[in-house]
Motif scaffolding. Structure first.
Motif, PDB file in Angstrom:
ATOM      1  N   ILE A  83      34.128  34.066  43.847  1.00 39.46           N
ATOM      2  CA  ILE A  83      33.579  35.676  43.170  1.00 39.46           C
ATOM      3  C   ILE A  83      34.774  36.197  43.934  1.00 39.46           C
ATOM      4  O   ILE A  83      34.666  36.246  44.762  1.00 39.46           O
ATOM      5  CB  ILE A  83      31.946  35.826  43.065  1.00 39.46           C
ATOM      6  CG1 ILE A  83      31.134  34.971  42.989  1.00 39.46           C
ATOM      7  CG2 ILE A  83      31.849  37.302  42.499  1.00 39.46           C
ATOM      8  CD1 ILE A  83      31.215  34.732  41.485  1.00 39.46           C
ATOM      9  N   VAL A  84      35.380  37.486  42.424  1.00 39.36           N
ATOM     10  CA  VAL A  84      35.733  38.776  43.521  1.00 39.36           C
ATOM     11  C   VAL A  84      35.934  39.996  42.310  1.00 39.36           C
ATOM     12  O   VAL A  84      35.259  39.838  41.462  1.00 39.36           O
ATOM     13  CB  VAL A  84      37.853  38.242  42.976  1.00 39.36           C
ATOM     14  CG1 VAL A  84      38.072  36.878  43.105  1.00 39.36           C
ATOM     15  CG2 VAL A  84      37.916  37.672  41.475  1.00 39.36           C
ATOM     16  N   LYS A  85      36.435  40.926  43.633  1.00 40.57           N
ATOM     17  CA  LYS A  85      36.456  42.280  42.540  1.00 40.57           C
ATOM     18  C   LYS A  85      37.530  41.838  42.226  1.00 40.57           C
ATOM     19  O   LYS A  85      38.659  42.138  43.004  1.00 40.57           O
ATOM     20  CB  LYS A  85      35.490  43.421  44.003  1.00 40.57           C
ATOM     21  CG  LYS A  85      35.190  42.603  44.560  1.00 40.57           C
ATOM     22  CD  LYS A  85      33.313  43.499  43.293  1.00 40.57           C
ATOM     23  CE  LYS A  85      32.246  43.586  44.360  1.00 40.57           C
ATOM     24  NZ  LYS A  85      31.375  43.790  43.989  1.00 40.57           N
ATOM     25  N   VAL A  86      38.172  43.315  40.928  1.00 34.26           N
ATOM     26  CA  VAL A  86      38.980  43.391  39.974  1.00 34.26           C
ATOM     27  C   VAL A  86      39.208  44.834  39.883  1.00 34.26           C
ATOM     28  O   VAL A  86      38.107  45.390  39.011  1.00 34.26           O
ATOM     29  CB  VAL A  86      39.144  42.307  38.762  1.00 34.26           C
ATOM     30  CG1 VAL A  86      39.189  41.308  39.577  1.00 34.26           C
ATOM     31  CG2 VAL A  86      38.606  42.639  37.909  1.00 34.26           C
ATOM     32  N   GLN A  87      40.128  45.518  39.767  1.00 34.14           N
ATOM     33  CA  GLN A  87      40.935  46.702  39.326  1.00 34.14           C
ATOM     34  C   GLN A  87      41.815  47.372  38.676  1.00 34.14           C
ATOM     35  O   GLN A  87      42.590  46.386  39.453  1.00 34.14           O
ATOM     36  CB  GLN A  87      40.211  47.895  40.599  1.00 34.14           C
ATOM     37  CG  GLN A  87      39.832  49.455  40.113  1.00 34.14           C
ATOM     38  CD  GLN A  87      40.343  50.105  41.406  1.00 34.14           C
ATOM     39  OE1 GLN A  87      40.656  49.805  42.370  1.00 34.14           O
ATOM     40  NE2 GLN A  87      39.051  51.085  41.154  1.00 34.14           N
ATOM     41  N   VAL A  88      41.765  47.638  37.314  1.00 39.98           N
ATOM     42  CA  VAL A  88      43.431  47.539  36.802  1.00 39.98           C
ATOM     43  C   VAL A  88      43.526  49.106  37.522  1.00 39.98           C
ATOM     44  O   VAL A  88      42.350  50.187  37.707  1.00 39.98           O
ATOM     45  CB  VAL A  88      42.619  48.309  35.537  1.00 39.98           C
ATOM     46  CG1 VAL A  88      44.024  48.697  34.444  1.00 39.98           C
ATOM     47  CG2 VAL A  88      42.130  47.360  34.433  1.00 39.98           C
ATOM     48  N   GLN A  89      45.300  49.238  37.195  1.00 34.59           N
ATOM     49  CA  GLN A  89      45.600  50.381  38.410  1.00 34.59           C
ATOM     50  C   GLN A  89      46.486  51.113  37.279  1.00 34.59           C
ATOM     51  O   GLN A  89      46.899  50.732  36.754  1.00 34.59           O
ATOM     52  CB  GLN A  89      46.676  49.103  39.181  1.00 34.59           C
ATOM     53  CG  GLN A  89      45.843  48.646  40.292  1.00 34.59           C
ATOM     54  CD  GLN A  89      44.886  48.872  41.745  1.00 34.59           C
ATOM     55  OE1 GLN A  89      45.699  49.476  42.120  1.00 34.59           O
ATOM     56  NE2 GLN A  89      43.934  49.478  41.138  1.00 34.59           N
ATOM     57  N   GLY A  90      46.822  51.653  37.875  1.00 27.34           N
ATOM     58  CA  GLY A  90      48.079  52.587  37.281  1.00 27.34           C
ATOM     59  C   GLY A  90      47.543  54.119  36.179  1.00 27.34           C
ATOM     60  O   GLY A  90      48.269  54.434  35.358  1.00 27.34           O
ATOM     61  N   PRO A 139      41.107  56.470  38.691  1.00 29.41           N
ATOM     62  CA  PRO A 139      40.689  55.836  39.134  1.00 29.41           C
ATOM     63  C   PRO A 139      39.873  54.208  38.499  1.00 29.41           C
ATOM     64  O   PRO A 139      38.679  55.266  37.680  1.00 29.41           O
ATOM     65  CB  PRO A 139      39.800  55.539  40.538  1.00 29.41           C
ATOM     66  CG  PRO A 139      39.990  57.081  41.399  1.00 29.41           C
ATOM     67  CD  PRO A 139      41.055  57.773  40.295  1.00 29.41           C
ATOM     68  N   ALA A 140      39.483  52.790  38.164  1.00 24.83           N
ATOM     69  CA  ALA A 140      38.803  53.230  37.067  1.00 24.83           C
ATOM     70  C   ALA A 140      38.022  52.147  37.881  1.00 24.83           C
ATOM     71  O   ALA A 140      37.944  51.795  39.193  1.00 24.83           O
ATOM     72  CB  ALA A 140      39.670  51.641  36.345  1.00 24.83           C
ATOM     73  N   PRO A 141      36.789  51.581  37.458  1.00 21.78           N
ATOM     74  CA  PRO A 141      35.982  51.398  38.071  1.00 21.78           C
ATOM     75  C   PRO A 141      36.496  49.574  38.719  1.00 21.78           C
ATOM     76  O   PRO A 141      37.177  49.027  38.070  1.00 21.78           O
ATOM     77  CB  PRO A 141      34.862  50.450  36.742  1.00 21.78           C
ATOM     78  CG  PRO A 141      35.425  51.271  35.675  1.00 21.78           C
ATOM     79  CD  PRO A 141      36.561  51.970  35.694  1.00 21.78           C
ATOM     80  N   ILE A 142      35.515  49.705  39.302  1.00 22.16           N
ATOM     81  CA  ILE A 142      35.438  47.858  40.128  1.00 22.16           C
ATOM     82  C   ILE A 142      34.681  47.134  39.385  1.00 22.16           C
ATOM     83  O   ILE A 142      33.463  47.256  39.820  1.00 22.16           O
ATOM     84  CB  ILE A 142      35.363  48.408  41.684  1.00 22.16           C
ATOM     85  CG1 ILE A 142      36.837  48.682  42.003  1.00 22.16           C
ATOM     86  CG2 ILE A 142      35.551  46.737  42.146  1.00 22.16           C
ATOM     87  CD1 ILE A 142      36.622  49.074  43.309  1.00 22.16           C
ATOM     88  N   CYS A 143      35.659  45.713  39.056  1.00 24.12           N
ATOM     89  CA  CYS A 143      34.202  44.961  38.222  1.00 24.12           C
ATOM     90  C   CYS A 143      34.487  43.846  39.526  1.00 24.12           C
ATOM     91  O   CYS A 143      34.828  43.415  40.149  1.00 24.12           O
ATOM     92  CB  CYS A 143      35.231  44.270  36.845  1.00 24.12           C
ATOM     93  SG  CYS A 143      35.062  45.478  35.600  1.00 24.12           S
ATOM     94  N   THR A 144      33.123  42.925  39.454  1.00 21.16           N
ATOM     95  CA  THR A 144      33.186  41.729  39.813  1.00 21.16           C
ATOM     96  C   THR A 144      33.018  40.501  39.089  1.00 21.16           C
ATOM     97  O   THR A 144      32.874  40.321  37.581  1.00 21.16           O
ATOM     98  CB  THR A 144      31.692  41.869  40.148  1.00 21.16           C
ATOM     99  OG1 THR A 144      31.598  42.818  40.985  1.00 21.16           O
ATOM    100  CG2 THR A 144      30.841  40.303  40.857  1.00 21.16           C
ATOM    101  N   MET A 145      33.968  39.413  38.977  1.00 22.18           N
ATOM    102  CA  MET A 145      34.457  38.658  37.948  1.00 22.18           C
ATOM    103  C   MET A 145      34.265  37.039  38.736  1.00 22.18           C
ATOM    104  O   MET A 145      34.123  37.205  40.018  1.00 22.18           O
ATOM    105  CB  MET A 145      35.744  38.722  37.876  1.00 22.18           C
ATOM    106  CG  MET A 145      35.722  40.105  36.956  1.00 22.18           C
ATOM    107  SD  MET A 145      37.338  40.532  35.877  1.00 22.18           S
ATOM    108  CE  MET A 145      36.890  39.450  34.575  1.00 22.18           C
TER     109      MET A 145
END
Length: 88
Positions: A54-61, A65-71
């Protein structure tokens, strides 16, 4: 998994994604494609997380700030790995 089993169409797009696990600061990887249910991240074979991680991801750039999603890591290939969205 063959393409005919996919429920969501994939779109080839390159985005910078910050990948975080176990409270670390994270690393930035590029997407190969995205769909409504997940993303595929390009990575060196020796840095691919184990299936089920299980990781957290966030679109950059982006301008904000983009939301942080759990994947969850659901697929591994020599050039990277697939993540399935857990937040819906």
């Amino acid at each position: 998994m063959s393409d005919e089993k996919r429920r969501h169409q994939r779109t080839k797009v390159t985005l910078q994604i910050k990948l975080m696990s176990n409270g670390d600061e994270g690393i930035t990887l590029k997407t190969r494609d995205i769909s409504d249910s997940g993303i595929f991240l390009l990575a060196e074979e020796d840095s691919i997380p184990p299936l089920g991680t299980i990781v957290k991801v966030q679109v950059q750039g982006l301008p904000i700030p983009a939301p942080i999603c759990t994947m969850e890591v659901v697929r591994q290939e020599p050039e990277g790995f697939g993540l399935r969205m857990l937040d819906k």
